[in-house]
Design a protein around this motif. Structure first.
Motif, PDB file in Angstrom:
ATOM      1  N   PHE A   4       0.572  -1.185   0.126  1.00 36.16           N
ATOM      2  CA  PHE A   4      -0.060   0.166   0.021  1.00 36.16           C
ATOM      3  C   PHE A   4       0.737   1.315  -0.207  1.00 36.16           C
ATOM      4  O   PHE A   4       0.626   2.379  -0.715  1.00 36.16           O
ATOM      5  CB  PHE A   4      -0.844  -0.115   1.226  1.00 36.16           C
ATOM      6  N   ALA A   5       2.015   1.319   0.824  1.00 36.71           N
ATOM      7  CA  ALA A   5       2.808   2.310   0.925  1.00 36.71           C
ATOM      8  C   ALA A   5       3.624   2.552  -0.557  1.00 36.71           C
ATOM      9  O   ALA A   5       3.510   3.724  -1.084  1.00 36.71           O
ATOM     10  CB  ALA A   5       3.886   2.211   1.924  1.00 36.71           C
ATOM     11  N   LEU A   6       3.960   1.515  -1.292  1.00 38.73           N
ATOM     12  CA  LEU A   6       4.514   1.638  -2.408  1.00 38.73           C
ATOM     13  C   LEU A   6       3.325   1.989  -3.454  1.00 38.73           C
ATOM     14  O   LEU A   6       3.704   2.986  -4.441  1.00 38.73           O
ATOM     15  CB  LEU A   6       5.296   0.256  -2.997  1.00 38.73           C
ATOM     16  N   LYS A   7       2.258   1.510  -3.536  1.00 38.40           N
ATOM     17  CA  LYS A   7       1.412   2.018  -4.489  1.00 38.40           C
ATOM     18  C   LYS A   7       0.872   3.579  -4.056  1.00 38.40           C
ATOM     19  O   LYS A   7       0.549   4.320  -5.202  1.00 38.40           O
ATOM     20  CB  LYS A   7      -0.030   1.157  -4.107  1.00 38.40           C
ATOM     21  N   SER A   8       1.080   3.979  -3.213  1.00 45.25           N
ATOM     22  CA  SER A   8       0.820   5.305  -2.885  1.00 45.25           C
ATOM     23  C   SER A   8       1.472   6.288  -3.486  1.00 45.25           C
ATOM     24  O   SER A   8       1.104   7.661  -3.811  1.00 45.25           O
ATOM     25  CB  SER A   8       0.809   5.936  -1.326  1.00 45.25           C
ATOM     26  N   VAL A   9       2.792   5.982  -3.791  1.00 42.13           N
ATOM     27  CA  VAL A   9       3.780   7.004  -4.811  1.00 42.13           C
ATOM     28  C   VAL A   9       3.463   6.448  -6.048  1.00 42.13           C
ATOM     29  O   VAL A   9       4.430   7.042  -6.866  1.00 42.13           O
ATOM     30  CB  VAL A   9       4.897   6.964  -4.112  1.00 42.13           C
ATOM     31  N   SER A  10       2.853   5.379  -6.609  1.00 38.45           N
ATOM     32  CA  SER A  10       2.702   5.164  -7.942  1.00 38.45           C
ATOM     33  C   SER A  10       1.032   5.274  -8.408  1.00 38.45           C
ATOM     34  O   SER A  10       0.233   4.708  -8.201  1.00 38.45           O
ATOM     35  CB  SER A  10       2.901   3.594  -8.138  1.00 38.45           C
ATOM     36  N   LEU A  45       0.604   9.032   3.097  1.00 39.51           N
ATOM     37  CA  LEU A  45       2.016   9.395   2.252  1.00 39.51           C
ATOM     38  C   LEU A  45       1.718  10.401   1.390  1.00 39.51           C
ATOM     39  O   LEU A  45       2.680  11.439   1.311  1.00 39.51           O
ATOM     40  CB  LEU A  45       2.560   8.141   1.877  1.00 39.51           C
ATOM     41  N   PRO A  46       1.042  10.236   0.206  1.00 37.99           N
ATOM     42  CA  PRO A  46       0.969  11.329  -0.728  1.00 37.99           C
ATOM     43  C   PRO A  46       0.568  12.745  -0.157  1.00 37.99           C
ATOM     44  O   PRO A  46       0.834  13.842  -0.798  1.00 37.99           O
ATOM     45  CB  PRO A  46      -0.151  10.770  -1.892  1.00 37.99           C
ATOM     46  N   TYR A  47      -0.611  12.749   0.779  1.00 38.33           N
ATOM     47  CA  TYR A  47      -1.027  13.908   1.253  1.00 38.33           C
ATOM     48  C   TYR A  47       0.390  14.590   2.057  1.00 38.33           C
ATOM     49  O   TYR A  47       0.472  15.659   1.738  1.00 38.33           O
ATOM     50  CB  TYR A  47      -2.017  13.554   2.395  1.00 38.33           C
ATOM     51  N   PHE A  48       0.964  13.928   2.890  1.00 37.66           N
ATOM     52  CA  PHE A  48       2.377  14.613   3.369  1.00 37.66           C
ATOM     53  C   PHE A  48       3.276  15.033   2.398  1.00 37.66           C
ATOM     54  O   PHE A  48       3.807  15.987   2.532  1.00 37.66           O
ATOM     55  CB  PHE A  48       3.091  13.942   4.638  1.00 37.66           C
ATOM     56  N   ILE A  49       3.582  14.246   1.298  1.00 36.88           N
ATOM     57  CA  ILE A  49       4.186  14.746   0.361  1.00 36.88           C
ATOM     58  C   ILE A  49       3.953  15.961  -0.570  1.00 36.88           C
ATOM     59  O   ILE A  49       4.556  16.849  -0.465  1.00 36.88           O
ATOM     60  CB  ILE A  49       4.600  13.592  -0.889  1.00 36.88           C
ATOM     61  N   GLY A  50       2.450  15.923  -0.635  1.00 37.08           N
ATOM     62  CA  GLY A  50       1.919  17.477  -1.168  1.00 37.08           C
ATOM     63  C   GLY A  50       2.182  18.661   0.076  1.00 37.08           C
ATOM     64  O   GLY A  50       2.504  19.583  -0.603  1.00 37.08           O
ATOM     65  N   ARG A  51       2.002  18.231   1.346  1.00 34.08           N
ATOM     66  CA  ARG A  51       2.120  19.055   2.230  1.00 34.08           C
ATOM     67  C   ARG A  51       3.264  19.636   2.192  1.00 34.08           C
ATOM     68  O   ARG A  51       3.528  20.963   2.650  1.00 34.08           O
ATOM     69  CB  ARG A  51       1.500  18.518   3.727  1.00 34.08           C
TER      70      ARG A  51
END
Length: 180
Positions: A4-10, A45-51
Protein backbone atom coordinates in the motif's frame (compact mmCIF):
# COMPACT_ATOMS: atom_id res chain seq x y z
CA UNK A 1 1.04 -2.78 4.12
CA UNK A 2 4.34 -2.12 2.39
CA UNK A 3 2.55 -2.69 -0.93
CA UNK A 4 0.00 0.00 0.00
CA UNK A 5 2.88 2.36 0.81
CA UNK A 6 4.53 1.63 -2.54
CA UNK A 7 1.22 2.01 -4.33
CA UNK A 8 0.70 5.43 -2.72
CA UNK A 9 3.57 6.88 -4.75
CA UNK A 10 2.62 5.07 -7.96
CA UNK A 11 -0.31 6.52 -9.86
CA UNK A 12 -0.40 3.51 -12.17
CA UNK A 13 -0.95 0.60 -9.75
CA UNK A 14 -4.66 0.03 -8.92
CA UNK A 15 -5.57 -0.08 -5.22
CA UNK A 16 -8.44 -2.59 -5.75
CA UNK A 17 -5.83 -5.20 -6.71
CA UNK A 18 -4.34 -4.84 -3.22
CA UNK A 19 -7.78 -5.20 -1.63
CA UNK A 20 -8.44 -8.40 -3.57
CA UNK A 21 -4.95 -9.72 -2.73
CA UNK A 22 -5.51 -9.06 0.99
CA UNK A 23 -8.80 -10.95 0.76
CA UNK A 24 -7.11 -13.91 -0.92
CA UNK A 25 -4.17 -14.10 1.50
CA UNK A 26 -5.86 -13.40 4.86
CA UNK A 27 -9.04 -14.36 6.67
CA UNK A 28 -11.84 -11.88 5.84
CA UNK A 29 -11.75 -9.96 9.15
CA UNK A 30 -7.96 -9.54 9.02
CA UNK A 31 -8.07 -8.76 5.32
CA UNK A 32 -10.58 -5.95 5.87
CA UNK A 33 -8.48 -4.51 8.72
CA UNK A 34 -5.35 -4.67 6.56
CA UNK A 35 -7.20 -3.00 3.68
CA UNK A 36 -8.45 -0.16 5.90
CA UNK A 37 -4.98 0.40 7.38
CA UNK A 38 -3.66 0.25 3.81
CA UNK A 39 -6.12 2.97 2.78
CA UNK A 40 -4.86 5.16 5.61
CA UNK A 41 -1.26 4.61 4.49
CA UNK A 42 -2.18 5.15 0.83
CA UNK A 43 -3.92 8.42 1.64
CA UNK A 44 -1.46 9.75 4.23
CA UNK A 45 1.85 9.36 2.37
CA UNK A 46 0.96 11.38 -0.75
CA UNK A 47 -0.91 13.90 1.41
CA UNK A 48 2.26 14.62 3.40
CA UNK A 49 4.35 14.65 0.22
CA UNK A 50 2.01 17.32 -1.13
CA UNK A 51 1.96 19.18 2.18
CA UNK A 52 5.77 19.30 2.32
CA UNK A 53 6.13 20.26 -1.34
CA UNK A 54 6.03 23.79 -2.59
CA UNK A 55 2.67 25.32 -3.47
CA UNK A 56 3.45 25.22 -7.24
CA UNK A 57 2.51 21.50 -7.27
CA UNK A 58 -1.16 22.41 -6.81
CA UNK A 59 -0.98 25.27 -9.30
CA UNK A 60 0.72 23.13 -11.97
CA UNK A 61 -1.83 20.33 -11.54
CA UNK A 62 -4.75 22.70 -11.93
CA UNK A 63 -3.40 24.56 -14.94
CA UNK A 64 -3.98 21.44 -17.04
CA UNK A 65 -7.51 20.83 -15.69
CA UNK A 66 -9.59 24.04 -15.60
CA UNK A 67 -12.89 22.32 -14.69
CA UNK A 68 -11.28 20.64 -11.70
CA UNK A 69 -9.71 23.97 -10.74
CA UNK A 70 -13.12 25.64 -10.81
CA UNK A 71 -14.69 22.90 -8.66
CA UNK A 72 -11.87 22.93 -6.13
CA UNK A 73 -11.83 26.70 -5.85
CA UNK A 74 -15.57 26.67 -5.16
CA UNK A 75 -15.16 24.05 -2.44
CA UNK A 76 -12.16 25.37 -0.50
CA UNK A 77 -14.45 26.49 2.31
CA UNK A 78 -15.81 22.93 2.55
CA UNK A 79 -12.67 20.77 2.71
CA UNK A 80 -14.39 17.71 4.18
CA UNK A 81 -17.05 17.64 1.47
CA UNK A 82 -14.52 18.30 -1.28
CA UNK A 83 -12.29 15.45 -0.10
CA UNK A 84 -15.22 13.06 0.35
CA UNK A 85 -16.66 13.92 -3.06
CA UNK A 86 -13.33 13.38 -4.81
CA UNK A 87 -12.97 9.99 -3.09
CA UNK A 88 -16.49 8.75 -3.75
CA UNK A 89 -16.65 9.83 -7.37
CA UNK A 90 -13.14 8.56 -8.19
CA UNK A 91 -12.68 10.50 -11.41
CA UNK A 92 -9.08 11.43 -10.57
CA UNK A 93 -6.19 9.25 -9.43
CA UNK A 94 -6.27 9.10 -5.63
CA UNK A 95 -2.56 9.79 -5.28
CA UNK A 96 -2.87 13.04 -7.23
CA UNK A 97 -5.90 14.02 -5.14
CA UNK A 98 -3.96 13.31 -1.94
CA UNK A 99 -0.94 15.33 -3.03
CA UNK A 100 -3.09 18.22 -4.15
CA UNK A 101 -5.13 18.31 -0.92
CA UNK A 102 -1.93 18.15 1.10
CA UNK A 103 -0.39 20.96 -0.93
CA UNK A 104 -3.35 23.27 -0.25
CA UNK A 105 -3.06 22.41 3.43
CA UNK A 106 -6.46 20.82 4.03
CA UNK A 107 -6.45 19.95 7.77
CA UNK A 108 -5.25 16.35 8.06
CA UNK A 109 -8.07 15.07 10.32
CA UNK A 110 -10.75 16.42 7.98
CA UNK A 111 -8.86 15.03 5.01
CA UNK A 112 -8.33 11.53 6.42
CA UNK A 113 -11.88 11.13 7.83
CA UNK A 114 -13.41 12.26 4.53
CA UNK A 115 -11.05 10.00 2.58
CA UNK A 116 -11.94 7.01 4.74
CA UNK A 117 -15.67 7.75 4.45
CA UNK A 118 -15.32 7.83 0.67
CA UNK A 119 -12.98 4.86 0.17
CA UNK A 120 -13.67 2.34 2.94
CA UNK A 121 -17.05 1.04 1.63
CA UNK A 122 -15.54 0.03 -1.71
CA UNK A 123 -12.40 -1.26 0.03
CA UNK A 124 -14.41 -3.57 2.29
CA UNK A 125 -16.48 -5.07 -0.51
CA UNK A 126 -13.52 -5.44 -2.86
CA UNK A 127 -11.55 -7.17 -0.09
CA UNK A 128 -14.46 -9.55 0.51
CA UNK A 129 -14.52 -10.34 -3.22
CA UNK A 130 -10.92 -11.49 -2.85
CA UNK A 131 -11.80 -13.52 0.24
CA UNK A 132 -14.55 -15.36 -1.63
CA UNK A 133 -12.92 -15.52 -5.04
CA UNK A 134 -12.54 -19.31 -4.88
CA UNK A 135 -16.31 -19.71 -4.45
CA UNK A 136 -18.05 -17.28 -6.83
CA UNK A 137 -21.44 -18.75 -5.97
CA UNK A 138 -21.08 -17.89 -2.27
CA UNK A 139 -23.32 -15.20 -0.79
CA UNK A 140 -20.26 -13.19 0.32
CA UNK A 141 -18.93 -13.07 -3.24
CA UNK A 142 -22.29 -12.27 -4.85
CA UNK A 143 -23.26 -9.60 -2.31
CA UNK A 144 -19.80 -8.02 -2.53
CA UNK A 145 -19.97 -7.86 -6.32
CA UNK A 146 -23.46 -6.35 -6.19
CA UNK A 147 -22.44 -3.78 -3.56
CA UNK A 148 -19.28 -2.85 -5.48
CA UNK A 149 -21.29 -2.33 -8.66
CA UNK A 150 -23.96 -0.34 -6.78
CA UNK A 151 -21.37 1.92 -5.15
CA UNK A 152 -19.68 2.50 -8.50
CA UNK A 153 -22.95 3.23 -10.30
CA UNK A 154 -24.12 5.50 -7.48
CA UNK A 155 -20.79 7.35 -7.58
CA UNK A 156 -21.09 7.90 -11.32
CA UNK A 157 -24.70 9.02 -10.93
CA UNK A 158 -23.75 11.51 -8.19
CA UNK A 159 -20.98 12.84 -10.39
CA UNK A 160 -23.30 13.21 -13.36
CA UNK A 161 -25.95 15.00 -11.29
CA UNK A 162 -23.29 17.27 -9.86
CA UNK A 163 -21.96 18.07 -13.33
CA UNK A 164 -25.43 18.93 -14.66
CA UNK A 165 -26.22 21.05 -11.62
CA UNK A 166 -22.89 22.83 -11.82
CA UNK A 167 -23.37 23.54 -15.51
CA UNK A 168 -26.83 25.09 -14.89
CA UNK A 169 -26.18 26.98 -11.67
CA UNK A 170 -23.04 28.69 -10.45
CA UNK A 171 -22.28 26.99 -7.15
CA UNK A 172 -21.51 29.40 -4.33
CA UNK A 173 -19.49 27.99 -1.45
CA UNK A 174 -21.06 27.87 2.01
CA UNK A 175 -20.03 30.75 4.17
CA UNK A 176 -19.68 33.19 1.27
CA UNK A 177 -21.17 36.46 2.56
CA UNK A 178 -21.38 38.03 -0.91
CA UNK A 179 -24.22 35.89 -2.25
CA UNK A 180 -26.53 37.42 -4.83
Amino acid sequence: LLMFALKSVSVIFPMPALFVAAGIVYEPVYAVIISIVGVIIDCALPYFIGRCSAQPFAANLLEKRPKIKEFLEQQTERPWFMTYFLRVVRVLPGDIVSMYLGSIKIPFMRYITASLAGIVPIAVFTTLIGAAINDPSSPMFIISIIMTVLITVLSLLIHRIYQKTRDRVKIIPFGNKNRH
